[in-house]
Design a protein around this motif. Structure first.
Motif, PDB file in Angstrom:
ATOM      1  N   GLU A 178       0.853  -1.183   0.000  1.00 16.94           N
ATOM      2  CA  GLU A 178       0.000   0.000   0.000  1.00 16.94           C
ATOM      3  C   GLU A 178       0.890   1.236   0.000  1.00 16.94           C
ATOM      4  OE1 GLU A 178      -2.946   0.164   3.007  1.00 16.94           O
ATOM      5  OE2 GLU A 178      -3.791  -1.800   2.547  1.00 16.94           O
ATOM      6  N   GLY A 179       0.510   2.217  -0.797  1.00 19.05           N
ATOM      7  CA  GLY A 179       1.354   3.394  -0.961  1.00 19.05           C
ATOM      8  C   GLY A 179       1.430   4.256   0.281  1.00 19.05           C
ATOM      9  N   SER A 180       2.618   4.353   0.855  1.00 16.72           N
ATOM     10  CA  SER A 180       2.859   5.212   2.009  1.00 16.72           C
ATOM     11  C   SER A 180       4.291   5.704   1.930  1.00 16.72           C
ATOM     12  CB  SER A 180       2.642   4.428   3.316  1.00 16.72           C
ATOM     13  OG  SER A 180       3.000   5.206   4.432  1.00 16.72           O
ATOM     14  N   THR A 181       4.476   7.003   2.050  1.00 17.63           N
ATOM     15  CA  THR A 181       5.826   7.537   1.916  1.00 17.63           C
ATOM     16  C   THR A 181       6.081   8.646   2.911  1.00 17.63           C
ATOM     17  OG1 THR A 181       7.477   8.281   0.301  1.00 17.63           O
ATOM     18  CG2 THR A 181       5.333   9.353   0.215  1.00 17.63           C
ATOM     19  N   LYS A 182       7.351   8.961   3.063  1.00 22.04           N
ATOM     20  CA  LYS A 182       7.806  10.026   3.959  1.00 22.04           C
ATOM     21  C   LYS A 182       8.380  11.140   3.101  1.00 22.04           C
ATOM     22  CE  LYS A 182       9.698  11.308   8.142  1.00 22.04           C
ATOM     23  NZ  LYS A 182      10.365  12.528   7.734  1.00 22.04           N
ATOM     24  N   VAL A 183       7.904  12.374   3.327  1.00 23.65           N
ATOM     25  CA  VAL A 183       8.362  13.528   2.561  1.00 23.65           C
ATOM     26  C   VAL A 183       8.909  14.572   3.526  1.00 23.65           C
ATOM     27  CG1 VAL A 183       7.724  15.338   0.926  1.00 23.65           C
ATOM     28  CG2 VAL A 183       6.617  13.097   0.802  1.00 23.65           C
ATOM     29  N   THR A 184      10.058  15.108   3.185  1.00 26.83           N
ATOM     30  CA  THR A 184      10.682  16.136   4.010  1.00 26.83           C
ATOM     31  C   THR A 184      10.802  17.426   3.214  1.00 26.83           C
ATOM     32  OG1 THR A 184      11.958  14.448   5.183  1.00 26.83           O
ATOM     33  CG2 THR A 184      12.714  16.730   5.382  1.00 26.83           C
ATOM     34  N   PHE A 185      10.476  18.541   3.872  1.00 31.48           N
ATOM     35  CA  PHE A 185      10.572  19.843   3.219  1.00 31.48           C
ATOM     36  C   PHE A 185      11.609  20.701   3.927  1.00 31.48           C
ATOM     37  CE2 PHE A 185       6.396  18.340   1.979  1.00 31.48           C
ATOM     38  CZ  PHE A 185       6.375  18.650   0.624  1.00 31.48           C
ATOM     39  N   THR A 207      -1.025   7.613   1.503  1.00 30.64           N
ATOM     40  CA  THR A 207      -0.656   8.054   2.849  1.00 30.64           C
ATOM     41  C   THR A 207       0.703   8.736   2.806  1.00 30.64           C
ATOM     42  OG1 THR A 207      -1.896   6.238   3.857  1.00 30.64           O
ATOM     43  CG2 THR A 207      -0.228   7.313   5.219  1.00 30.64           C
ATOM     44  N   ILE A 208       0.732   9.988   3.232  1.00 32.28           N
ATOM     45  CA  ILE A 208       1.967  10.771   3.180  1.00 32.28           C
ATOM     46  C   ILE A 208       2.288  11.297   4.573  1.00 32.28           C
ATOM     47  CG2 ILE A 208       3.106  12.794   2.202  1.00 32.28           C
ATOM     48  CD1 ILE A 208       1.145  12.515  -0.183  1.00 32.28           C
ATOM     49  N   ALA A 209       3.417  10.860   5.101  1.00 31.16           N
ATOM     50  CA  ALA A 209       3.944  11.421   6.346  1.00 31.16           C
ATOM     51  C   ALA A 209       4.936  12.505   5.961  1.00 31.16           C
ATOM     52  CB  ALA A 209       4.622  10.338   7.177  1.00 31.16           C
ATOM     53  N   ALA A 210       4.609  13.738   6.264  1.00 29.33           N
ATOM     54  CA  ALA A 210       5.443  14.858   5.825  1.00 29.33           C
ATOM     55  C   ALA A 210       5.838  15.718   7.014  1.00 29.33           C
ATOM     56  CB  ALA A 210       4.692  15.705   4.793  1.00 29.33           C
ATOM     57  N   ASN A 211       7.003  16.305   6.916  1.00 29.81           N
ATOM     58  CA  ASN A 211       7.457  17.207   7.967  1.00 29.81           C
ATOM     59  C   ASN A 211       8.483  18.180   7.397  1.00 29.81           C
ATOM     60  OD1 ASN A 211       9.327  14.683   8.086  1.00 29.81           O
ATOM     61  ND2 ASN A 211      10.499  16.292   9.101  1.00 29.81           N
ATOM     62  N   GLU A 340       6.640  18.852  17.317  1.00 31.06           N
ATOM     63  CA  GLU A 340       7.438  17.701  17.710  1.00 31.06           C
ATOM     64  C   GLU A 340       8.928  17.987  17.569  1.00 31.06           C
ATOM     65  OE1 GLU A 340       5.758  15.876  19.263  1.00 31.06           O
ATOM     66  OE2 GLU A 340       3.844  15.408  18.327  1.00 31.06           O
ATOM     67  N   PHE A 341       9.716  17.082  18.091  1.00 36.13           N
ATOM     68  CA  PHE A 341      11.162  17.248  18.023  1.00 36.13           C
ATOM     69  C   PHE A 341      11.836  15.888  18.030  1.00 36.13           C
ATOM     70  CE2 PHE A 341       9.833  17.840  22.497  1.00 36.13           C
ATOM     71  CZ  PHE A 341      10.482  16.785  23.105  1.00 36.13           C
ATOM     72  N   CYS A 342      13.094  15.895  17.639  1.00 33.58           N
ATOM     73  CA  CYS A 342      13.924  14.689  17.662  1.00 33.58           C
ATOM     74  C   CYS A 342      14.852  14.797  18.857  1.00 33.58           C
ATOM     75  CB  CYS A 342      14.715  14.596  16.359  1.00 33.58           C
ATOM     76  SG  CYS A 342      16.042  13.374  16.411  1.00 33.58           S
ATOM     77  N   GLN A 343      14.769  13.832  19.757  1.00 34.68           N
ATOM     78  CA  GLN A 343      15.597  13.899  20.962  1.00 34.68           C
ATOM     79  C   GLN A 343      17.077  13.825  20.634  1.00 34.68           C
ATOM     80  OE1 GLN A 343      12.346  11.801  23.962  1.00 34.68           O
ATOM     81  NE2 GLN A 343      14.450  11.136  24.028  1.00 34.68           N
ATOM     82  N   GLY A 344      17.429  13.009  19.642  1.00 34.17           N
ATOM     83  CA  GLY A 344      18.833  12.915  19.263  1.00 34.17           C
ATOM     84  C   GLY A 344      19.357  14.235  18.723  1.00 34.17           C
ATOM     85  N   PHE A 345      18.537  14.926  17.926  1.00 32.61           N
ATOM     86  CA  PHE A 345      18.938  16.230  17.412  1.00 32.61           C
ATOM     87  C   PHE A 345      19.040  17.246  18.549  1.00 32.61           C
ATOM     88  CE2 PHE A 345      17.667  20.388  15.539  1.00 32.61           C
ATOM     89  CZ  PHE A 345      18.818  20.597  14.790  1.00 32.61           C
ATOM     90  N   ASN A 346      18.090  17.205  19.485  1.00 29.66           N
ATOM     91  CA  ASN A 346      18.167  18.084  20.654  1.00 29.66           C
ATOM     92  C   ASN A 346      19.484  17.890  21.399  1.00 29.66           C
ATOM     93  OD1 ASN A 346      15.627  19.037  20.098  1.00 29.66           O
ATOM     94  ND2 ASN A 346      14.607  17.961  21.762  1.00 29.66           N
ATOM     95  N   TYR A 347      19.839  16.631  21.600  1.00 31.48           N
ATOM     96  CA  TYR A 347      21.097  16.301  22.297  1.00 31.48           C
ATOM     97  C   TYR A 347      22.287  16.893  21.560  1.00 31.48           C
ATOM     98  CZ  TYR A 347      25.125  13.227  23.231  1.00 31.48           C
ATOM     99  OH  TYR A 347      26.380  12.726  23.487  1.00 31.48           O
ATOM    100  N   ASP A 348      22.275  16.806  20.235  1.00 26.96           N
ATOM    101  CA  ASP A 348      23.391  17.303  19.428  1.00 26.96           C
ATOM    102  C   ASP A 348      23.480  18.829  19.475  1.00 26.96           C
ATOM    103  OD1 ASP A 348      25.590  16.822  17.745  1.00 26.96           O
ATOM    104  OD2 ASP A 348      24.398  17.182  15.949  1.00 26.96           O
ATOM    105  N   GLU A 349      22.334  19.507  19.619  1.00 23.62           N
ATOM    106  CA  GLU A 349      22.291  20.967  19.567  1.00 23.62           C
ATOM    107  C   GLU A 349      22.310  21.629  20.940  1.00 23.62           C
ATOM    108  OE1 GLU A 349      21.909  23.195  16.714  1.00 23.62           O
ATOM    109  OE2 GLU A 349      22.784  21.411  15.796  1.00 23.62           O
TER     110      GLU A 349
END
Length: 725
Positions: A178-185, A207-211, A340-349
Motif C-alpha cells: 500500500e502506498g505510504s511515503t515520507k516527505v521532508t521539506f 498516505t503521506i507522512a510529511a514534515n 514535535e522534536f527529535c531527541q537525538g537532534f536536541n542532544y546534538d544541539e
C-alpha cells in the motif's frame, strides 16, 4: 453531523505503537547524497557484520532485565539499507530461527520495516527478500513529490537527480505494498509543497507522512510560504472532495492545542523505546544518537553486544518528557501540541551535554502549520459540514458586533447605543485572532438584523445570538442561543439545541426553576448566568431554587436515562481545577471602537482598553488574571465558580479577590452538586465524589492556616443559611 475525514487523521501505528523497535544500522554507505539528510557522515567501509547482529539478538532475547513487549519491529536503516539486502535477509532468518527455538512470542508477532530511497528496489536480491517475507515485511520508498522537488534534494554523488529511477521503481512497489511515503521539506523546496503532495496522491500513494527539517535552515518569510502552500492545498482538498480519500500528516486534527496534564508526561519520539545497533556493536537509544548523524557530539552509547545495556545510562530515557525537555516558553505555548522534536537532534544541539533541552528552530514553521490547519478545518466545516473532533482553543477573542450586544456572561449589558462594527474592522479582528491562535466568538446585538449576518469560511467562528433572532436558515454553522426572562416565550419555536445560555437577574431568582423547566425540554445543557449579583443577593431563595433545578435534572435522568447538564450544578464533576472567568488570561474582547479590553464589562463600563489589534495586548500585571494568583480560589474547591473579574474589581478593587457574596453563591452551588450526586450515585458513574462539607467563606480557611492577616472577621455564610449546613 458528519465527522468523516482522513486528511486530518493518521493511521494508528502497528500494534498500537506498543511494539519494541530494534533498529539495525546495517551500513553507513548510501547511493544518494540527499541535501537535507540528517546522516551527515556517510562512509563506504562501515557495514554491520552478521555476527554483530546475532550477538545483539541473542542478548535482547536472553537478558532477563530487558522488558519485552508483546511485539517487535525489526527496523533496518543506513545509509541506504537495501545496499545490504542479503545481510538483512540473513539477520531476519536468524531472528526467526532463534525465536522459534526459544518459543518466544516474537516468533509470531514481528514486523520487518525498511525505509529506502528506492534506487535499487528492483534489484533481484531485494525482490527475493520481499517475496521471502511476504506478509511480514513493510517497505517505504521515499519519493519527495514532483520531479523538480525530488531532484532538488535527492541527488546522486555527481549532483544528478534520482527521480526518474525512483519513479520507475515506485510502480513496482505500489503493486506489492500500500502506498505510504515520507516527505521532508526544507527552505528551498517549500514552493513545491502543494504540487508535490497532489502528485504523490495522483500516482497512487495515499498516505503521506510529511514534515519540515528540524535543523536551523529557515530563512525570513519561509513560514509565510509554508502557510500559503498549505492553505492552497487545503482549498484543493476541500474543493475536490479529497478529505476522505487520502492522508497527509501536515493536516492533523489534534495539533495546535496547549499541552494537557497528560501530555506533559509524554514525549515527541520513541528514543529509548527504540534500541539501535551500530556496525561497531554498540547500542544507542535510537539511530539519531549514532555518530554518523551527530555534528557536535560523540555518539550516545547505552551499551554494547558484549556487556549489554547499561541500565543506569538508560534511566534517562524513562524520564524524558515534555515536562522536563521543554522550557516555560514551550510549556505555556497555546499551540504547543504537534510541535514535535527529535531527541537525538536536541542532544546534538544542546548548550550542554544533555537530553533535556529542546531545539526551537521550527517554532515559526509549526505556528504556520497550525494556522493552515485551522484554515483547513474551518473550510471543511463550512463547506462540507464536517467538524474537527476533540479540538479546543486555549484562547478566545470575543467580538462585540454592536454596543447593544447580548451578554453571554454574568455582566448585564444595558447599553442602548447602536454603534456597530463594520466589515473592515471585523476582518481585521479575525486576522488578529488567526495570527494569535484565538477562537473568534461573535456576540450579536439584541437587534441582530443590524449585525453582519455572514459566515467567514476561513475561520471557525462561534456566534452567540439572542433567541429573538433565531430563525430557519440562519447563515451560521456554529451558534448558541442566549435566552433571558423577557425572551423565554420564544423557546417554543426553536429546534432542540446542544447548549443554551440563560441570563437571569437576581430580582427574578425566586422563579429560576420555573424558567429552567421550560428551557430543559429544548436542550442538553444550560449555562446559567446570574446577572450582576450584589450584596443583596437572596441566598436562601437561590439555594431553594437551585435545589429544584437539581430535582429537575434527577427526574429527567430517571425518566430518560439522559444525563442533562446545568453548568453550576454538574460542571464540578468533570473538572479538577478552577474553570473561572477567563477574562484577561485566556479570553479578551474586541470592541466596536477597534480596541481590546479585558472583557465586555470593562468596555461597557469604560474601565480602559488594553491595546488594539495593531499594537497587541498590553495588560499590566497580567498574572493577576490567572487562578495561580487568586489566594481565595486556591484554597477552595468550588471549581464551577465563575469568579467574575468585573465583580471582583467593582467590589474589592482587585481582579483577583472575590467579594464574599460571590463566594457564598459558589458554596451554595457546590452544596447542591453534592445533593444531586447523592440522589444519582447508584444510577450514574461519576468521575469523582464530592465531600459534603460546611459552607463557609473560603477566606476562613486562610484564617485557620494562619494566612489571614486582616483586622476584621468575615461574616460566616452559616449565619445566613443555617438550614443548608
Amino acid at each position: 453531523m458528519n465527522n468523516n475525514y482522513s486528511v486530518g487523521n493518521i493511521q494508528p501505528e502497528w500494534n498500537d505503537g506498543m511494539a519494541q523497535t530494534l533498529t539495525f544500522i546495517v551500513t553507513e554507505d548510501c547511493n544518494l547524497r540527499c541535501k537535507y539528510c540528517y546522516v551527515t557522515h556517510k562512509s563506504k567501509n562501515k557495514v554491520m557484520k552478521l555476527e554483530t547482529a546475532i550477538k545483539f539478538i541473542d542478548y535482547i532475547l536472553e537478558d532477563t532485565k530487558f522488558i519485552k513487549s508483546e511485539a517487535v519491529i525489526l527496523d533496518f536503516i543506513g545509509g541506504e539499507p537495501l545496499l545490504e539486502a542479503s545481510l538483512i535477509d540473513q539477520i531476519c532468518d536468524y531472528f526467526k530461527t532463534k525465536t522459534y527455538k526459544l518459543r518466544n512470542q516474537w516468533y509470531w508477532n514481528y514486523k520487518i520495516s525498511i525505509s529506502t530511497n528506492g534506487v535499487n528496489y528492483s534489484d533481484p536480491c531485494v525482490q527475493n527478500l520481499i517475496l521471502k517475507n511476504e506478509g511480514k515485511i513493510s517497505i517505504g520508498i521515499t519519493i519527495d513529490g514532483i520531479k523538480e522537488k525530488h531532484d532538488l534534494q535527492r541527488v546522486f554523488p555527481d549532483g544528478s537527480g534520482s527521480y526518474d529511477i525512483v519513479y520507475n521503481n515506485v510502480k513496482l512497489w505500489l503493486e506489492q505494498f500500500e502506498g505510504s511515503t515520507k516527505v521532508t521539506f526544507s527552505s528551498d523546496d517549500l514552493i513545491y509543497l502543494k504540487d508535490s503532495i497532489i502528485h504523490l496522491w495522483n500516482i497512487g500513494i495515499k498516505t503521506i507522512a510529511a514534515n519540515v527539517v528540524y535543523e536551523n535552515v529557515w530563512k525570513d518569510k519561509d513560514e509565510i510560504i509554508f502557510e500559503n502552500q498549505l492553505k492552497e492545498l487545503a482549498d484543493y482538498i476541500v474543493d475536490n472532495d479529497l478529505y476522505d480519500k487520502y492522508e497527509c500528516s501536515l493536516f492533523l486534527g489534534d495539533i495546535g492545542m496547549p499541552y494537557s496534564e497528560d501530555d506533559l508526561d509524554r514525549t515527541s519520539c520513541g528514543a529509548g523505546k527504540i534500541l539501535a545497533l551500530g556496525p561497531n556493536g554498540k547500542i544507542y537509544p535510537c539511530v539519531r544518537y549514532y555518530d554518523h548523524s551527530l555534528n557536535h557530539r560523540v555518539g550516545y552509547v547505552i551499551g554494547d553486544i558484549e556487556k549489554g545495556i547499561d541500565y543506569e545510562l538508560a534511566r534517562t530515557f524513562l524520564l524524558t518528557s515534555y515536562k522536563y525537555q521543554c522550557d516555560d516558553e514551550c510549556l505555556n505555548c497555546s499551540v504547543a501540541k504537534g510541535c514535535e522534536f527529535c531527541q537525538g537532534f536536541n542532544y546534538d544541539e544542546a548548550d550542554s551535554n544533555t537530553n533535556f533541552q529542546k531545539a526551537k528552530y521550527i517554532c515559526k514553521m509549526h505556528k504556520a502549520r497550525v494556522r493552515a490547519n485551522n484554515y483547513y478545518f474551518a473550510k471543511l466545516f463550512h463547506k462540507k459540514g464536517i467538524k474537527r473532533q476533540n479540538y479546543y482553543w486555549k484562547n478566545n477573542l470575543v467580538f462585540l458586533l454592536n454596543d447593544n450586544y447580548v451578554s453571554d456572561c454574568s455582566y448585564q449589558n444595558n447599553s442602548l447605543q447602536n454603534i456597530g462594527m463594520n466589515e473592515k474592522r471585523i476582518r481585521e479582528g479575525l486576522k488578529f485572532a488567526e495570527e494569535n491562535f484565538m477562537k473568534p466568538i461573535f456576540l450579536h446585538s439584541r437587534n441582530i438584523e443590524k449585525d453582519s449576518l455572514v459566515e467567514y469560511e476561513e475561520y471557525e467562528v462561534l456566534h452567540r445570538i439572542p433567541i429573538e433572532g433565531y430563525r430557519e436558515g440562519l447563515p451560521f454553522d456554529e451558534y448558541q442561543l442566549i435566552i433571558t426572562v423577557d425572551s423565554i416565550s420564544h423557546i417554543k419555536r426553536i429546534k432542540e439545541q446542544e447548549i443554551v445560555i440563560f441570563n437571569i437577574e437576581e430580582k427574578n431568582i425566586s422563579k429560576l426553576s420555573y424558567f429552567i423547566e421550560k428551557i430543559l425540554s429544548k436542550t442538553q445543557r444550560i449555562n446559567i448566568n446570574i446577572m450582576n449579583i450584589s450584596r443583596n443577593f437572596n441566598m436562601k431563595d437561590y439555594y431553594r431554587e437551585l435545589k429544584k433545578c437539581a430535582d429537575l435534572l434527577i427526574e429527567e435522568f430517571k425518566r430518560t436515562q439522559i444525563f442533562k447538564e446545568i453548568n453550576i450544578i454538574t460542571d464540578i464533576f468533570f473538572i479538577y481545577k478552577h474553570e473561572e472567568c477567563n477574562a484577561g488570561s485566556r479570553s479578551f474582547t474586541y470592541a466596536p471602537d477597534g480596541n481590546l479590553y479585558v472583557c465586555p464589562a470593562f468596555y461597557s463600563e469604560k474601565m480602559g482598553n488594553i491595546g488594539n489589534i495593531y499594537t497587541g495586548i498590553t495588560l499590566p500585571n497580567r498574572n493577576l488574571y490567572t487562578t495561580k494568583y487568586m489566594p481565595i480560589c486556591n484554597v477552595c474547591d468550588c471549581f464551577q465558580c465563575e469568579n467574575c473579574k468585573y465583580l471582583n474589581k467593582k467590589y474589592t478593587n482587585e481582579v483577583n479577590i472575590s467579594p464574599s457574596f460571590q463566594c457564598d453563591k459558589a458554596q451554595i452551588e457546590r452544596k447542591i452538586s453534592v445533593y444531586f450526586q447523592q440522589n444519582l450515585k447508584n444510577m450514574w458513574e461519576f468521575e469523582k465524589e464530592l465531600d459534603d462539607i460546611k459552607c463557609e467563606d473560603p477566606i476562613k480557611i486562610l484564617e485557620r492556616k494562619g494566612m489571614y492577616m486582616g483586622y476584621y472577621n468575615s461574616e460566616d455564610i452559616e449565619s445566613k443559611l443555617e438550614e443548608i449546613n
